[in-house]
Scaffold this motif. Structure first.
Motif, PDB file in Angstrom:
ATOM      1  N   ASP A 182       0.797  -1.223   0.000  1.00 21.50           N
ATOM      2  CA  ASP A 182       0.000   0.000   0.000  1.00 21.50           C
ATOM      3  C   ASP A 182       0.832   1.276   0.000  1.00 21.50           C
ATOM      4  N   VAL A 183       2.128   1.178   0.233  1.00 27.11           N
ATOM      5  CA  VAL A 183       2.997   2.354   0.238  1.00 27.11           C
ATOM      6  C   VAL A 183       4.000   2.239  -0.896  1.00 27.11           C
ATOM      7  N   ARG A 196       1.253  -2.673   6.413  1.00 28.06           N
ATOM      8  CA  ARG A 196       2.688  -2.439   6.208  1.00 28.06           C
ATOM      9  C   ARG A 196       3.529  -3.387   7.063  1.00 28.06           C
ATOM     10  N   GLU A 207       0.433   6.306   2.846  1.00 31.68           N
ATOM     11  CA  GLU A 207       0.031   5.692   1.578  1.00 31.68           C
ATOM     12  C   GLU A 207      -0.118   6.717   0.471  1.00 31.68           C
TER      13      GLU A 207
END
Length: 481
Positions: free
Chosen positions: A76-77, A141, A378
């Protein structure tokens, strides 16, 4: 009084700055010539691989040992793929796959991508043990909630990244996984004893050190039993006594962004946070994302003035600058390692999908994707099956009704997709009522909770919402698509 040029140069050697845009402004190159260690890239610096390669070359023309950092965690990042979503699943999915060899391959692939465009410091992996289900900033994460498993994957991630000559940065020391607030916005507090930290939060950092991680990032969190009322970023007990002396870390300690509320508001300003971080034992100060030449000059001048006044010891700043230089020297020639299969991320994401219950076999479901806000870490990155399947309906759950959803579905099943669906009581109630009245599958793409709507035919967890996770979910919802 004018700033001593030698002290200003020394101060610049402890800083990671940033700049807006996809080309380096003149002032960014000038600061490198003046001694600045390097820059952190964000999504606004990245258009495509060719542009990014040209940008890193621009910076190396100013100084060839520049450190160029980025938050490229996969999942997601992502910064490289902020326009499409990452082609790799993130840590939560890799933890579910439970194969450190896959984790090492995924991180090597990320390292290859970074090395190929000239980035040499990845502000990853996140090695926090996510023990708080509603942690608003870590979640997917994290590799998981078991310290031993997180430690295994941490070692694999560090090895994979650094095989490509890209330095790893394990974060966020001494552990952000038990927080229920976001340090971008406030100063989180973790009420844990030192013994609890050693058992629960610190094993992944020990594994990162054992694996040779070149850097570790501090957390802007208060752990009263360790740091008193200061965040770890300002605590010599955390950074020197614990990390350096007890755990034996000899690499560079990098701060999380000093512009974050957990640092800047605690200290009173970004320059004040810089002084306190250096005094506590940090080596390389990440200023943040909203940076211009004036702010960099202000921070450097404030550090120089603190040395002159005796507020900050010169030998402490020289030590920090030397560690930053050593990190830059190690990472000076990033080089892609062996190429890996192009579908590596998708195959790993498929293995991370978990289905409980029975998926409908009579007809493909009508897919409704509930909009969800992104965290600051994000950013606004595309996610979900929209873009992977035709006819996906995007809805704000606050404006959805049971009748509307049933009308959309007609005589087909419904698939309701979201992130952190359980966190909003109204959304939970809506899904539970729909599931009572219509054949419904629910797909959770955030960190899963224990909540399951009782009448749903199936509940799917993807453990992330990257492009790879989204494609894997689409293949489950519509196998023939």
């Amino acid at each position: 009084m004018a700033t001593d040029p030698g002290l200003r140069r020394l101060a610049l050697r402890t800083l990671l700055a940033a700049f807006p845009g996809t080309t380096a402004p003149d002032w960014a190159r000038r600061l490198l010539e003046d001694g600045l260690t390097g820059y952190t890239f964000f999504g606004y610096n990245v258009a495509d691989a060719d542009q990014l390669s040209q940008l890193t070359a621009q910076l190396r023309d100013a100084r060839n040992d520049v450190l160029i950092a980025i938050d490229e965690e996969g999942g997601d990042v992502t910064r490289l793929a902020h326009r499409t979503g990452s082609p790799y699943p993130g840590n939560a999915a890799l933890g579910v796959v439970a194969d450190p060899a896959v984790t090492q391959q995924v991180y090597q692939a990320i390292g290859n991508d970074l090395a190929s465009v000239g980035v040499n410091l990845d502000l990853a992996p996140t090695v926090d043990v996510n023990t708080a289900d509603d942690n608003p900033i870590i979640g997917t994460r994290s590799f998981g909630a078991d310290p031993g498993e997180v430690a295994r994957h941490t070692a694999a991630a560090v090895a994979g990244l650094q095989r490509t000559g890209v330095a790893a940065c394990a974060k966020h020391f001494p552990g952000h996984g038990a927080t229920v607030t976001d340090s971008h916005l406030t100063l989180p507090r973790v009420d844990a004893t030192p013994a609890e930290l050693r058992r629960r939060d610190l094993p992944p950092f020990a594994a990162a050190i054992e694996a040779g991680a070149k850097s570790i990032m501090t957390a802007h969190i208060v752990v009263p039993a360790l740091t008193g009322q200061d965040p770890a970023t300002f605590s010599s007990a955390a950074l020197v006594t614990l990390l350096r002396e007890e755990y034996g870390f000899t690499g560079a300690i990098i701060t999380d962004a000093l512009e974050m509320a957990g640092a800047a508001e605690t200290a009173g300003s970004v320059p004040a946070a810089a002084i306190r971080s250096l005094a506590a034992g940090a080596d390389l100060l990440c200023i943040g994302a909203q940076v211009d030449a004036a702010l960099v000059d202000q921070v450097a001048d404030r550090i120089a003035a603190a040395i002159t006044s005796g507020e900050l010891r010169r030998d402490r700043v020289e030590q920090a600058a030397a560690r930053a230089a050593s990190l830059a020297e190690w990472a000076s020639v990033p080089n892609p390692a062996d190429p890996l299969p192009a579908d590596l991320g998708y195959r790993a994401a498929q293995r991370a999908v978990q289905v409980s219950g029975e998926l409908a076999t009579t007809a493909a479901p009508v897919v409704v994707q509930f909009d969800a806000a992104a965290t600051i870490a994000e950013g606004r990155v595309p996610w979900g099956p929209d873009g992977h399947l035709p006819g996906v309906v995007r809805l704000d759950p606050a404006h959805a009704t049971v009748d509307h959803l049933r009308k959309l579905a007609g005589d087909r099943p419904l698939a309701l997709v979201g992130r952190h669906l359980h966190r909003d009581p109204a959304t939970r109630a809506l899904i539970e009522e729909v599931a009572q009245q219509h054949p419904t599958v629910v797909a959770e793409m955030g960190w899963p909770s224990t909540w399951r709507p009782a009448d749903a035919h199936a509940f799917i967890t993807t453990h992330g919402a990257s492009y790879a996770n989204s494609a894997a979910l689409a293949s489950v919802l519509h196998p023939s698509a």
